[in-house]
Structure formats: C-alpha cells, structure tokens
Design a protein around this motif. Structure first.
Motif, short mmCIF file in Angstrom:
data_model
loop_
_atom_site.label_atom_id
_atom_site.label_comp_id
_atom_site.label_asym_id
_atom_site.label_seq_id
_atom_site.Cartn_x
_atom_site.Cartn_y
_atom_site.Cartn_z
N UNK A 1 -3.06 4.29 5.05
CA UNK A 1 -4.31 3.88 4.43
C UNK A 1 -4.43 4.64 3.21
N UNK A 2 -5.43 4.08 2.28
CA UNK A 2 -5.57 4.37 0.85
C UNK A 2 -7.04 5.14 0.68
N UNK A 3 -7.55 5.42 1.83
CA UNK A 3 -8.73 6.23 1.58
C UNK A 3 -10.21 5.37 1.43
N UNK A 4 -10.11 4.38 2.28
CA UNK A 4 -11.44 3.54 2.65
C UNK A 4 -11.83 3.78 3.87
N UNK B 1 -9.30 -0.98 -5.01
CA UNK B 1 -10.29 -0.90 -3.83
C UNK B 1 -10.33 0.27 -3.25
N UNK B 2 -9.26 0.87 -2.97
CA UNK B 2 -8.90 2.01 -2.23
C UNK B 2 -9.25 3.27 -3.19
N UNK B 3 -9.94 4.22 -2.43
CA UNK B 3 -10.33 5.56 -3.39
C UNK B 3 -9.23 6.56 -3.73
N UNK B 4 -8.16 6.19 -3.06
CA UNK B 4 -7.02 7.40 -3.53
C UNK B 4 -6.49 6.95 -4.74
N UNK B 5 -6.38 5.78 -5.12
CA UNK B 5 -5.64 5.47 -6.51
C UNK B 5 -6.31 5.58 -7.52
N UNK C 1 0.74 -1.26 -0.10
CA UNK C 1 -0.01 0.15 0.21
C UNK C 1 0.89 1.13 -0.13
N UNK D 1 -13.88 12.88 1.80
CA UNK D 1 -13.43 13.10 3.24
C UNK D 1 -13.34 14.59 3.39
N UNK E 1 -4.35 8.26 4.53
CA UNK E 1 -3.81 8.74 3.65
C UNK E 1 -3.90 10.47 3.49
N UNK F 1 0.84 4.30 -2.83
CA UNK F 1 0.67 5.33 -2.55
C UNK F 1 1.66 6.44 -2.96
N UNK G 1 -11.77 8.28 8.52
CA UNK G 1 -12.40 8.42 7.23
C UNK G 1 -13.63 9.30 7.04
#
Lengths: 192, 579
Positions: free
Chosen positions: B304-307, A86-90, A48, A144, B264, A52, B224
């Motif tokens: 984390x990756x924003x979940x 899955x993760x929203x940032x990517x 991760x 967020x 993140x 990131x 989050x």
C-alpha cells in the motif's frame, strides 16, 4: 555532497537514505525492467509497487519518472499521477539533503509529539512535507506508527532513530544528527 | 522489483511423500540445533529493535561469536527488553539477555554478564535466573499466534515447518474436503480481527458458494491506524503462519490466487513475507499441481501507499487494482464482486493467522477459548506511559485492569491515569469505571469503546481531552478519501470547531453543534471510515464534558496544552497538528 550511486542493488532494510537525489531516468528504467507482467490486470497491480520502489530509492517521484512508469505498464501518466497525489507515502518534489520523520502516532502524541511539530515550525518554518529554503532539511509528520513506542516521542533523522525527544533539545539533536551524517558520508567518499 | 531470493538448497517437492520426508528433515535439523554441542546465539531483530541497534548487535555477535551458530530471529513482542540476545549453551536451557548494547555482546556470549539476564526459555531456573514465563509480562499470555516469535528464523522455511507450519495446509490438501475445512472455521466462531468482528466462517462459505470464477482471497495487512502494530509484528515474527492461513483459505474457498496487501510502513515485514512466499514457491507449496494434488494456488504480494482508508475492503481492492483507494457503495458485496469483479474473500491478517491452528487442533478446541461471543486469543498493544510496552497475546475476555496492571506493569512513575483510548481512531476512551469488564468484540460498545484491532493508548492527566479529540478528528480529516461530502466537509468543520474551543473562542452552542455535525457525518457517510470518524470526538465529549466547558466558560486548559492557556489568546492562528 555525495554523488547518488547509480547502481540499483537490493537494499538492506531499513534503506539507507543517501541525501537529496536527482532522478536518473536510466536507473528508473533499470528498476522497471524487473516488473514483468503477463496481462493488463497484473500490469495495473504493479503501478503502486513500482512507484513505491522509485519513491524509496530517490525520496520522490518526478513527472518524467511517472511517465516512464506509465509507458512501461501500459497506462496513462494521468492515472499514475492520480495515484501519486492520493497516497501519503509519495512525494512529487525532492526531499532535503536530510530528511526527518517525526512520528505523530498516538503513542508519540500522548507523550508530546505535537510540541515537536510546533518546534519544527517555529525553528525552521516548515511543516509536514516541506523543505527548508536551503534544501538542508525536509520534514514528514508520520500519521502512522513507527513502532518504537516504548521510546516515544520518536524522531527518525535520515536512518537513525532518536527516542524520548525533548522539544528543547530538538535543534541540537538535528544539528548533531546532520553533522554525524555528513562526517560519515565524507569518510565514505574518502575511503569507499 | 526488489527480488527476494528463495533458499538455494531448497528443491521442488512433487508428492505427499516428498513433503513428509522434507518435514522429517526439518524436524531433525531443529532437534540437532537445540540438542547439539554448539553454542547457539539468537539475536531478536524486528523493526522496533532495529531502531535500538539490534543490527549492530547482530553484527557484533558475528564478530565475537567464534564457533557459535548465530541466528537472526524476530522480536518477541517485549519492547522493553530490546535489543536482546538469547544464548543456548550445550546442556543448558537458552537464556535471554537484554536490553544490551554492542559492548555487552562479547560478555554475554561468554557467559559473564548474568546481571543482564531476563529469563530462561524453559521450565526450570538456571542458577539465579528464573524462567522467562514467570515474568509478569509473559506469565498471563497465551501464545498461539506468537508462539514462534523470537524462536524461529523468519527467513527459514525449515524452522517454521519444524515448529508446525503448513500442517494445517497439508491436512486441507490431503485429508479434508472444502466443506469440512470451512465447517471447522465456522465451529471455531472466529471473528474478523480487523475491528468489524464479522464471522470468518460465514464469509468463507459465501466465497465457496459464489459461482463466478476465478475467485480470490485477499489478506488485509494494511495497518494504517496510528496506534497499532500487531500485524507488523506477525509479519516479522512468523510470516509462514499468515501465508499458510491464506493458502488454506484459497483451497477451502476454491480460489486460485491469494493476495496479501501490506501497508508500506513496514519494509522488514514485507521483505520477510516475500521471502516466505519465495521459499514456499520453491518447494512447491504454491504453484501448479501442489504436491501432486492437481490443485493450483498462486500468491501475490501487493504493498500500500500509506492511506488509512485502504483498510476498508473495497478501497483496498481498488488499491490493489492500481487506482485511488476510494470505497464504493455496497451491494454488491466483495464476496460477489470484488477484485477484478470476481468473488473475493477479504480477511484480516490476524484472522487468517488463526486458521492453521483451527484446522490442526479443531474448531471445538478453538471455541473453548475466549468468551461467549468472541473466541480465541487476541493480539493487543499498549502505548503511552505504561511501565512496559509491546505486543502481547491474551485470551479474549481479559479485563483492562488485568492487562494494564498485571501484564504491562501499570503506569510509569510520575504519571497519573486519565483514560485509555480504544479502537484506534474509530472509538472513544474508557475510564477506570470500565476496567473490570471482560474485553471482547461487543462488551465496550455501550460506552463508545471498541476492541477494534486491539490497540490501547494510555493517556495521563497531562493530556488535554479537547486537544486529543482534535488530534483524532484531524487524523480522520487527513485520511478521508474525500469521495463523499459528509466526510470530506464534515471532518474539517469539526476540526474548526475544536480549534475555536482550543483558542478560547468557543461558545457553549459549539458543543451542540459538534453533536449535530457528528450525527450527520455518522449517518450519511459512505464507508466505515466516515461512519466512525466523529465517534472519538463524541465519546470524548461524553466522558470529559467538564473539560470542554472549562475551555469555553473559564478560558482555561488545565493541562496547559491548548494555546488558550499559553499566553497566546492573541496568537496568530497556526495549525499545529498533522494536516
């Protein structure tokens, strides 16, 4: 357009956004060389973080970059891609030359950010995660909080924040921000 | 990995005496700084003030500061006075100025801009300028966790130590047994600050008793929710306090490694925390044979990756292990089988940040603060059209009236109060009826309210209840990990019903349908996210049913927010909120 810089130095925070970038795999390899691990468990913990960092540097992660990450950390590309999606940032597609982060946290919502989301849709025909056809502007609707709540609704274009944004003036604001950014980049090319 | 370098001048301390000498030095350095002849200029730099130009102000201070000592401190939680500068002139108490622009900096440092002064950091006024603690925003606060905010340089371990950091860790290393440390936490009755409210002492005790080794401590700094930034504030203003809390937990539970899982979203907080870890490692507070005690503690920072779902403990641990963050069924609880199938104690950042004070000043002192069932202080944030905004720390049991009117200064001009959304996206709104209830973990539960993580969102008459309920439900839909069916399919169904109402195509049966669907989601979902996802909607329906009916029966959205009232009953259906 400014050529993406090829040196990977630790960036000040917040990281300056330097526009649409192609992913240079050598830079990715160089970044990954800092991710060292002692056992397989630690390697998995680093997936991760590695993604990131790549995502932050280039604005997105390509399949080739994901493969390199998988190789470096001893896992499969499928697993890495499962995380990316899955993760929203990517992002798995490149951003536009300019990137707008539209805060849609609760404070901004209460102060009218839905109108901004709608305005972007009307004006540019794009929504969360999209890029305009000419690759000029991409938009991310932040689920967020950007943490500038006393100035909500807040928009971040490239790395400048704009507070108390009125939907009527949004297009103006975007044009000004992009022009300002491009003037700055041009002077960096000339003098830097 | 973006490496954060530890301070070059720091050396490894290998014994108790080494550390005591180092602490003494840090204290002296701190005293000299504030009692010396130099002018000390501190600029508050946090993610909220950076957005308003604090970095430029800092740069300017370096340019025009002359001989003054320029420090980069953190924000102090008062967003309304950012960017601010604190100037300490020899022999005078420090004065804070703000909000200011780059052009004001030179004048402020030269002492010519008293019009910008907010207050004096000290007990006595300086000329016309009153003490900051007399300002209504600060007067009612009890600053324990945030007492170093805007005061220490977060990147300096010496500043932190001079202000009492690692005193609790020291005590646990040299003066207390594991049982005694846990007993203090149990006596303090500190409850989980992330929203659940589970007593930390009990968690620690079961962590200590777990027989499997190694064990881990996980600090849950994944924030989050779309409405709260208290953990970000803590990371930015006092990273050492969080680190100390984690280290104490490691020693008390016999864990060999601590993790801090940070969302993140706040790069500055991550960088400052990494710096704190690097410095603490450098002076030997983390590592093998800590200060010659033979104890080993390691520390890892993961982002984390924003979940949103990764705030749930089991999902968080999957995320650390580098897979999709999807919760699993319990038991086994994470304290038996958590990270890498080892016993793992997971606590919220704010809970752990409370620990150092509890160890130093005792559990009984801590238990004297707050209400019957909720002890201590709580960080709270207020968003929306309040006069002031920012992070405050207040004693448990304050009333909403006190918080809103006395601290945040009430509503802004031109806005009419409608309600306050509580508990992020997992509880409902409260109206003025509940304003006089003391707020703690349990006091709002009968009206679907929740203290949760302490984020309050004020909304005014211009906000439509149906639309806001839709926003909150859409948030849960977006953040659902889609592992279990009720949450994955139920939330989109709710959004669809709400959209029907918003577009003027709803029927009264839809209200019953909402309740029925919500009931299934609440009862059948696997994890905490699904189990509370429809709660805001049900609560909005309870509190503002009249408005829902108006949409359906009269075809009117009196706030003019929903598409129904904007001449768009024929409008092509477009999604408007974050999907």
């Amino acid at each position: 357009m400014v050529q993406p810089d090829h040196t990977h130095a630790p960036r000040p925070v917040p990281s300056p956004y330097t526009g649409r970038q192609e992913i240079d795999l050598d830079v990715v390899r160089e970044m990954l060389s800092h991710f060292t691990y002692s056992d397989h468990e630690e390697a998995q913990e680093l997936i991760l973080s590695a993604l990131q960092e790549i995502n932050e540097h280039f604005g997105w992660v390509s399949f080739e970059a994901a493969e390199i990450v998988a190789d470096h950390l001893g896992t499969s590309a499928t697993r890495v891609f499962a995380i990316l999606t899955f993760y929203a940032d990517f992002r798995t597609t490149p951003r536009g030359h300019h990137h707008m982060l539209l805060c849609h946290g609760m404070s901004c919502y209460v102060m009218g950010s839905s109108k901004l989301v709608q305005k972007v849709r009307d004006e540019y025909g794009i929504g969360d995660g999209d890029t305009t056809p000419d690759n000029q502007l991409s938009v991310q609707v932040a689920n967020f909080c950007l943490g500038v709540c006393d100035r909500s609704p807040v928009v971040k274009i490239d790395d400048e924040y704009y507070g108390h944004v009125d939907p009527e003036n949004l297009t103006d604001l975007v044009n000004r921000a992009i022009a300002g950014r491009e003037a700055m980049q041009a002077s960096e090319v000339n003098h830097g | 990995m973006v490496s954060v370098k530890p301070g070059e001048h720091l050396t490894k301390l290998t014994s108790k005496d080494d550390y005591i000498a180092f602490r003494e030095q840090a204290h002296q350095k701190w005293e000299t700084l504030w009692n010396g002849d130099a002018t000390v200029v501190s600029v508050g730099v946090g993610s909220s003030s950076i957005a308003k130009g604090a970095l430029e102000v800092l740069e300017q201070a370096h340019q025009v500061g002359g001989n003054a000592i320029i420090r980069e401190v953190s924000g102090n939680g008062a967003f309304w006075m950012e960017p601010w500068i604190e100037v300490k002139r020899p022999g005078v108490d420090p004065i804070l100025y703000g909000p200011l622009t780059v052009d004001d900096v030179a004048g402020v440092i030269a002492g010519e801009r008293n019009d910008l002064a907010v207050g004096v950091r000290g007990a006595n006024p300086v000329g016309e300028i009153r003490p900051l603690n007399e300002h209504h925003y600060f007067k009612h606060q009890i600053q324990l966790l945030t007492r170093n905010a805007g005061l220490i340089e977060p990147d300096s371990i010496e500043d932190a130590i001079a202000r009492g950091a690692y005193d609790g860790y020291f005590k646990v290393l040299f003066e207390m047994s594991q049982e005694e440390a846990i007993a203090e936490v149990t006596t303090a009755q500190v409850r989980g600050r992330g929203g659940g409210g589970f007593p930390a002492g009990i968690k620690w005790e079961s962590g200590r008793k777990a027989r499997n080794n190694p064990k881990f401590i996980v600090c849950n700094s994944h924030e989050g929710e779309p409405n709260v930034y208290k953990d970000r504030h803590l990371h930015e203003c006092d990273p050492h306090r969080i680190l100390e809390g984690i280290l104490i937990a490691c020693i008390a539970c016999g864990a060999e490694r601590g993790y801090n899982y940070i969302g993140g979203e706040y790069p500055l907080g991550i960088r400052r925390f990494r710096k704190a870890v690097a410095d603490a490692e450098r002076i030997g507070l983390i590592g093998k044979d800590v200060l010659g005690t033979g104890k080993n503690v390691a520390m890892r920072v993961r982002t984390g990756g924003g979940a949103y779902v990764c705030g749930e403990a089991s999902a968080l641990m999957y995320s650390i292990m580098g897979v999709r963050g999807q919760p699993r069924t319990k038991p086994p609880r994470s304290v038996e089988e958590g990270l890498w199938k080892r016993p793992t104690v997971a606590n919220n950042t704010e809970t752990l940040a409370n620990v150092p004070d509890i160890i130093v000043r005792g559990g009984e002192w801590y238990a004297s603060l707050g209400t019957e069932n909720s002890k201590g202080t709580k960080l709270m944030t207020m968003q929306g059209p309040s006069k002031l905004s920012g992070v405050v720390e207040v004693e448990m049991g304050v009333t909403m009236r006190h918080l809103l009117d006395d601290i945040y200064g009430g509503m802004r001009e031109g806005y009419t109060f409608k309600g306050i959304q509580t508990g992020g996206a997992s509880a409902g709104p409260i109206t003025e009826d509940a304003f006089d209830r003391p707020i703690d973990f349990d006091s709002l539960s009968d009206i679907h309210g929740m203290l949760g993580s302490g984020g309050w969102v004020l909304f005014d008459e211009g906000v439509c209840a149906v639309d806001m309920a839709r926003y909150l439900t859409a948030f849960s839909r977006y953040e659902s990990c889609s592992k279990c069916v009720p949450c994955r399919l139920g939330n989109p169904a709710l959004v669809e019903i709400l959209d029907r109402i918003r577009f003027g195509r709803g029927s009264l049966e839809d209200l019953a349908l909402i309740r029925r669907t919500s009931k299934y989601i609440i009862e059948l979902s696997l994890c905490g996210l699904g189990q509370v996802a429809p709660v805001p909607l049900v609560a909005f329906l309870d509190a503002y049913e009249e408005e829902f009916r108006q949409h359906i029966v009269d075809g009117v959205c009196k706030c003019g927010v929903c598409p129904i009232s904007a001449d768009s009953r024929q409008a092509v259906f477009t999604e408007v909120a974050a999907d």
